[in-house]
Every structure is written in structure tokens, then in C-alpha cells.
Scaffold this motif. Structure first.
Motif, PDB file in Angstrom:
ATOM      1  N   ARG A   9      44.600 -13.581   1.491  1.00 37.97           N
ATOM      2  CA  ARG A   9      45.605 -13.869   2.517  1.00 37.97           C
ATOM      3  C   ARG A   9      45.126 -13.389   3.891  1.00 37.97           C
ATOM      4  NH1 ARG A   9      47.190 -17.017   2.881  1.00 37.97           N
ATOM      5  NH2 ARG A   9      49.286 -16.825   3.724  1.00 37.97           N
ATOM      6  N   SER A  10      44.451 -12.223   3.905  1.00 40.32           N
ATOM      7  CA  SER A  10      43.981 -11.715   5.208  1.00 40.32           C
ATOM      8  C   SER A  10      42.836 -12.572   5.755  1.00 40.32           C
ATOM      9  CB  SER A  10      43.555 -10.246   5.104  1.00 40.32           C
ATOM     10  OG  SER A  10      42.338 -10.160   4.394  1.00 40.32           O
ATOM     11  N   MET A  11      42.164 -13.308   4.866  1.00 41.66           N
ATOM     12  CA  MET A  11      41.074 -14.183   5.316  1.00 41.66           C
ATOM     13  C   MET A  11      41.582 -15.612   5.542  1.00 41.66           C
ATOM     14  SD  MET A  11      38.284 -12.677   2.569  1.00 41.66           S
ATOM     15  CE  MET A  11      36.972 -13.864   2.765  1.00 41.66           C
ATOM     16  N   GLY A  12      42.893 -15.807   5.413  1.00 47.20           N
ATOM     17  CA  GLY A  12      43.475 -17.132   5.635  1.00 47.20           C
ATOM     18  C   GLY A  12      43.261 -18.090   4.471  1.00 47.20           C
ATOM     19  N   SER A  13      42.913 -17.550   3.298  1.00 49.99           N
ATOM     20  CA  SER A  13      42.675 -18.421   2.142  1.00 49.99           C
ATOM     21  C   SER A  13      43.906 -18.460   1.227  1.00 49.99           C
ATOM     22  CB  SER A  13      41.467 -17.900   1.348  1.00 49.99           C
ATOM     23  OG  SER A  13      41.385 -18.586   0.116  1.00 49.99           O
ATOM     24  N   HIS A  14      44.181 -19.643   0.691  1.00 55.03           N
ATOM     25  CA  HIS A  14      45.306 -19.811  -0.242  1.00 55.03           C
ATOM     26  C   HIS A  14      44.799 -20.040  -1.661  1.00 55.03           C
ATOM     27  CE1 HIS A  14      48.450 -20.075   2.836  1.00 55.03           C
ATOM     28  NE2 HIS A  14      47.487 -20.608   3.584  1.00 55.03           N
ATOM     29  N   ASN A  15      43.539 -19.713  -1.903  1.00 60.07           N
ATOM     30  CA  ASN A  15      42.938 -20.084  -3.184  1.00 60.07           C
ATOM     31  C   ASN A  15      43.215 -19.139  -4.348  1.00 60.07           C
ATOM     32  OD1 ASN A  15      41.879 -22.387  -2.233  1.00 60.07           O
ATOM     33  ND2 ASN A  15      39.766 -21.674  -2.057  1.00 60.07           N
ATOM     34  N   CYS A  16      43.852 -17.997  -4.080  1.00 61.20           N
ATOM     35  CA  CYS A  16      44.031 -17.034  -5.174  1.00 61.20           C
ATOM     36  C   CYS A  16      45.397 -17.172  -5.842  1.00 61.20           C
ATOM     37  CB  CYS A  16      43.868 -15.616  -4.641  1.00 61.20           C
ATOM     38  SG  CYS A  16      44.062 -14.379  -5.927  1.00 61.20           S
ATOM     39  N   ILE A  17      45.377 -17.261  -7.162  1.00 65.10           N
ATOM     40  CA  ILE A  17      46.611 -17.194  -7.954  1.00 65.10           C
ATOM     41  C   ILE A  17      46.641 -15.789  -8.543  1.00 65.10           C
ATOM     42  CG2 ILE A  17      47.902 -18.156  -9.897  1.00 65.10           C
ATOM     43  CD1 ILE A  17      46.225 -20.710  -9.631  1.00 65.10           C
ATOM     44  N   HIS A  18      47.635 -15.010  -8.141  1.00 67.91           N
ATOM     45  CA  HIS A  18      47.687 -13.605  -8.544  1.00 67.91           C
ATOM     46  C   HIS A  18      48.683 -13.461  -9.698  1.00 67.91           C
ATOM     47  CE1 HIS A  18      47.641  -9.233  -7.882  1.00 67.91           C
ATOM     48  NE2 HIS A  18      48.962  -9.271  -7.961  1.00 67.91           N
ATOM     49  N   VAL A  19      48.181 -12.964 -10.810  1.00 65.40           N
ATOM     50  CA  VAL A  19      49.009 -12.831 -12.020  1.00 65.40           C
ATOM     51  C   VAL A  19      49.147 -11.337 -12.319  1.00 65.40           C
ATOM     52  CG1 VAL A  19      49.157 -13.435 -14.466  1.00 65.40           C
ATOM     53  CG2 VAL A  19      48.037 -15.013 -12.875  1.00 65.40           C
ATOM     54  N   ALA A  20      50.375 -10.842 -12.405  1.00 63.57           N
ATOM     55  CA  ALA A  20      50.570  -9.394 -12.589  1.00 63.57           C
ATOM     56  C   ALA A  20      51.671  -9.144 -13.622  1.00 63.57           C
ATOM     57  CB  ALA A  20      50.918  -8.755 -11.253  1.00 63.57           C
ATOM     58  N   SER A  21      51.918  -7.859 -13.896  1.00 62.65           N
ATOM     59  CA  SER A  21      52.797  -7.543 -15.026  1.00 62.65           C
ATOM     60  C   SER A  21      53.384  -6.144 -14.926  1.00 62.65           C
ATOM     61  CB  SER A  21      51.946  -7.623 -16.300  1.00 62.65           C
ATOM     62  OG  SER A  21      52.691  -7.236 -17.414  1.00 62.65           O
ATOM     63  N   PHE A  22      54.579  -5.985 -15.485  1.00 61.80           N
ATOM     64  CA  PHE A  22      55.150  -4.640 -15.602  1.00 61.80           C
ATOM     65  C   PHE A  22      54.770  -3.991 -16.933  1.00 61.80           C
ATOM     66  CE2 PHE A  22      58.097  -6.765 -12.618  1.00 61.80           C
ATOM     67  CZ  PHE A  22      57.990  -5.877 -11.557  1.00 61.80           C
ATOM     68  N   SER A  23      54.050  -4.732 -17.766  1.00 64.72           N
ATOM     69  CA  SER A  23      53.784  -4.253 -19.130  1.00 64.72           C
ATOM     70  C   SER A  23      53.111  -2.892 -19.173  1.00 64.72           C
ATOM     71  CB  SER A  23      52.889  -5.240 -19.878  1.00 64.72           C
ATOM     72  OG  SER A  23      53.628  -6.374 -20.261  1.00 64.72           O
ATOM     73  N   LYS A  24      52.080  -2.712 -18.370  1.00 64.43           N
ATOM     74  CA  LYS A  24      51.274  -1.498 -18.538  1.00 64.43           C
ATOM     75  C   LYS A  24      51.843  -0.299 -17.797  1.00 64.43           C
ATOM     76  CE  LYS A  24      48.392  -4.349 -20.542  1.00 64.43           C
ATOM     77  NZ  LYS A  24      48.104  -4.395 -21.963  1.00 64.43           N
ATOM     78  N   PHE A  25      52.730  -0.524 -16.816  1.00 67.90           N
ATOM     79  CA  PHE A  25      53.247   0.659 -16.111  1.00 67.90           C
ATOM     80  C   PHE A  25      54.766   0.827 -16.181  1.00 67.90           C
ATOM     81  CE2 PHE A  25      54.756  -1.052 -11.969  1.00 67.90           C
ATOM     82  CZ  PHE A  25      54.159  -2.314 -11.961  1.00 67.90           C
ATOM     83  N   ILE A  26      55.464  -0.105 -16.840  1.00 72.29           N
ATOM     84  CA  ILE A  26      56.891   0.143 -17.117  1.00 72.29           C
ATOM     85  C   ILE A  26      57.151  -0.031 -18.613  1.00 72.29           C
ATOM     86  CG2 ILE A  26      59.263  -0.593 -16.709  1.00 72.29           C
ATOM     87  CD1 ILE A  26      58.655  -1.017 -13.816  1.00 72.29           C
ATOM     88  N   SER A  27      57.002  -1.245 -19.125  1.00 75.66           N
ATOM     89  CA  SER A  27      57.204  -1.467 -20.565  1.00 75.66           C
ATOM     90  C   SER A  27      56.619  -2.816 -20.973  1.00 75.66           C
ATOM     91  CB  SER A  27      58.709  -1.482 -20.876  1.00 75.66           C
ATOM     92  OG  SER A  27      58.977  -2.309 -21.996  1.00 75.66           O
ATOM     93  N   PRO A  28      55.801  -2.857 -22.028  1.00 71.69           N
ATOM     94  CA  PRO A  28      55.267  -4.154 -22.472  1.00 71.69           C
ATOM     95  C   PRO A  28      56.289  -4.955 -23.284  1.00 71.69           C
ATOM     96  CG  PRO A  28      54.347  -2.393 -23.820  1.00 71.69           C
ATOM     97  CD  PRO A  28      55.206  -1.740 -22.770  1.00 71.69           C
TER      98      PRO A  28
END
Ligand code: PMP
Length: 371
Positions: free
Chosen positions: A196-215
Motif C-alpha cells: 500500500r505504501s508503494m501504491g500497489s494493490h497486488n497483495c491479498i492479505h489473509v490473517a487470523s485470530f486463531s493463533k493469538f485468540i482462539s483457533p
């Protein structure tokens, strides 16, 4: 049996009391009529708002419309692969990589190619060769505390991957369930943040609460450019309509309770202690037999057997001695499994610090039996 095989968060390091309280608050605060009703495919607006405020605030223009709640990041990955890769295009993965990502590609019939890696992440010269010679739809990476290697992709490599994605027109699928589990060293910007800081829209960011709240709650999220996100919403609709309302609300009430930071600090102390206990025991008992990494976060040590020994053969003997691990070959595409023959993933997340020594003594006995 002492298991160094699993990749589960340690229940003793989860804030179970806080999660129970969040559950009770939701039950007493939410309107009875909507509590057990169908809800939006995109996810609960309150949770999406919190994610955009707390985890994506680096992106000035981001709002709740840029967040899709998924049933764990596992579902996020499946949706991402489907929308990012057109028929005839392939996905490049790093060798080794997350086994269940390989399974998604396999089941979806998406063609895959692989590139090697080093301490700094995926080998970009190999990525570029593949992008030049074939149609690449996406490159899949786990840049923070990768499963299985525990490695962190270097800042320069992240930037260079984004530049390549712009040059060759592929997406980067950034799988980041472990990013919050840093217990030492300097935090790096995510690929999405850098893009985003480089002006690119090419990244799909996949994240999760599994490992730091509950899987078990099965709550993750995806952020990507609006047209991709729309396609993912349509696909999610056909998969499960929406992620459990109750799960999403337990997460949002837990985040609102303000307990996360303190508990995460405590959990990171616990993981740091376990990692050092295992690494110290390996160092004192098996130096010369197994070389291994000392990660700055996440759940995994990556070991390499020095002798000409197959990790799968060692595993059989190790199980007899009462210790389990995952042979490295499991994390390679079928045609490259031999590359991982003498490698092993050792997880410290599920053990107590006191179990590290006995686990390593059992590994040592198994290795002795091999001669
Ligand atoms: N990606 C990676 C690299 C993982 O290790 C895992 C969990 N083992 C997942 C995704 C899926 O996690 P979840 O669906 O629980 O968010």
C-alpha cells in the motif's frame, strides 16, 4: 508421548477467562431477536470496524468495506486462490511451505510451481524465471514465522517481491496467521502494508485470530482490492453464507474488553520460554547431529539432520521412544519431497518448558538406535 508435531496454540497460554467473559457480555448485550439469526456474508460490521481500526490503520483509505471475515484463514486462502488465479495460470509456492495450502491447490486443480528459499524468504530469481516463462496468477508466501520453517521474509525481499508482482502482473497472497506471535526482534511491515505504501494493490492479505485468540472460534479475515474482495464475498456465500455470528461476536467483545495486549504479552513470554528450552536442550544434547533455527516468534523450529538419515525413519524410532515431530518432506510439493528428507519441523507451542529436555533425550535415544 511428548508431541513436537502439532501446530496448535497452547491452551495454557490462551485467555480462557477473558473469552468466557466476552461470551457472557455478548449474551447479555445483544438483542435476542438477532442473536441467533442469519447475518451478513461480509461479516459483523463491529468486528470489521475493529479490524480496520486496529490492524489495518496504516492504510489511510481503509474502512470496513475492505475487510471480509472468513471462517479461519484456511477459508481465506481458499477464496484468495480462487479469485486471484485465472484458468491457465499457476500459483508459485515456496519450498517448503504450509501443507494445507498445497492441499487447497491440489483439490482445486490449480497448477502449481515452486521456488526454493533461504533465510530471507522465497528465491526471487526463481520466481522471476517462472513469471517470464509461464502465466503466473499468484505467488503464495507465509512471510512471518513461516509454517514450517519459522523464517521471516526480509524487508528488502518483501519490497522486491512487490516490484516483481507489478512487473509481471501477479498477485501476492500473504498468509499471515503468525505475525502477532513475535517474542523478540524488530517487527516488520506486512507485505500488504508495504504494497500500500508503494501504491500497489497486488497483495491479498489473509490473517487470523486463531493463533493469538482462539483457533476453535474459526475467525479470520482478508483484505484486498475491492473487486477481488467482491468476488470473494460471492464465493463465500456459496461456501457457508457467513462465519458464525457467535464466534465473531466473542472475538469482537474480547477485543473490546481490552484484555488482548496483556494476554498476548504473557503468551509471548510463554512461547519464548518454550522455544529457548527446546533450542537449549537440542544444543546441549544433539549439537552435531541436528542443526536448527532459533526463531523470533511463531511456533516452529526447523531442524536439519547432519548425518545421512531420513527424518521419516527417525520418526518411527522416535515414536517408540515417546516423542513425535513432523518430517520435513511433508511440506514439499510431491515432486520435491526428497529435498526435505533430512529435515524436520519441531513445534514448541504445545509443550511445557519442562518437557523440552525429556523430549530431546528421547530424540537422542532414537538417533542412537539408528547408529
Ligand atoms: N496458514 C498457515 C501458515 C497455518 O499454519 C495455518 C494453521 N495451521 C493456517 C493458515 C490456518 O489457520 P486458521 O484457519 O485456523 O486461521
Amino acid at each position: 508421548m511428548i508431541s513436537l508435531a502439532g501446530g496448535m496454540p497452547n491452551s495454557d497460554l490462551m485467555d480462557i477467562e477473558g473469552l468466557d467473559a466476552a461470551c457472557r457480555t455478548w449474551l447479555s448485550d445483544s438483542p435476542a431477536k438477532s442473536r441467533y439469526q442469519y447475518s451478513l456474508t461480509e461479516g459483523e460490521p463491529s468486528l470489521r470496524q475493529m479490524i480496520s481500526d486496529r490492524f489495518l490503520s496504516y492504510d489511510q483509505g481503509v474502512d470496513i468495506d475492505d475487510v471480509l471475515i472468513t471462517t479461519g484463514s484456511q477459508q481465506g486462502l481458499e477464496l484468495a486462490f480462487h479469485v486471484a488465479v485465472a484458468p491457465g495460470e499457476k500459483v508459485i509456492v515456496e519450498r517448503p511451505t504450509y501443507l494445507a495450502a498445497l492441499q487447497i491447490l491440489d483439490i482445486a486443480g490449480i497448477e502449481m510451481a515452486s521456488a526454493g528459499g533461504d533465510e530471507d524468504g522465497i528465491a526471487l530469481d526463481e520466481v522471476e524465471d517462472l513469471a517470464r516463462s509461464s502465466k503466473v496468477g499468484a505467488v503464495y508466501v507465509v512471510p512471518d514465522f513461516a509454517n514450517p520453517t519459522g523464517r521471516v521474509m526480509a524487508l528488502e525481499r518483501r519490497r522486491a517481491l512487490i516490484e516483481l508482482s507489478e512487473k509481471y502482473g501477479f498477485y501476492i497472497i500473504e498468509d499471515n496467521p503468525y505475525g502477532k506471535l513475535r517474542f523478540s526482534g524488530q517487527e516488520l511491515p506486512t507485505i500488504h502494508q508495504l504494497a500500500r505504501s508503494m501504491g500497489s494493490h497486488n497483495c491479498i492479505h489473509v490473517a487470523s485470530f486463531s493463533k493469538f485468540i482462539s483457533p476453535g472460534l474459526r475467525v479470520g479475515w482478508v483484505t484486498a482490492e475491492p473487486s477481488l474482495l467482491r468476488d470473494m464475498v460471492i464465493m463465500k456465500q456459496s461456501k457457508d453464507l457467513h462465519t458464525s455470528t457467535m464466534s465473531q461476536n466473542i472475538v469482537s467483545h474480547y477485543l473490546a474488553s481490552g484484555r488482548l495486549e496483556a494476554n498476548l504479552d504473557k503468551a509471548m513470554q510463554g512461547y519464548r520460554q518454550r522455544m529457548h528450552a527446546l533450542a537449549d536442550a537440542l544444543n546441549s544434547e544433539l549439537a552435531g547431529s541436528i542443526s536448527f533455527t532459533r526463531p523470533e516468534g511463531g511456533m516452529f523450529l526447523w531442524g536439519t539432520l547432519e548425518q545421512d538419515v531420513e527424518a521419516s525413519t527417525l520418526l518411527q524410532l522416535a515414536l517408540e521412544e515417546g516423542v513425535a515431530f513432523v518430517p520435513g518432506a511433508e511440506f514439499y510439493p510431491a515432486e520435491a519431497r526428497y529435498e526435505g528428507a533430512n529435515q524436520m519441523r519441531l513445534s514448541y507451542s504445545g509443550i511445557t518448558p519442562e518437557q523440552a529436555g525429556p523430549a530431546v533425550m528421547r530424540l537422542k535415544s532414537a538417533l542412537r538406535k539408528l547408529g
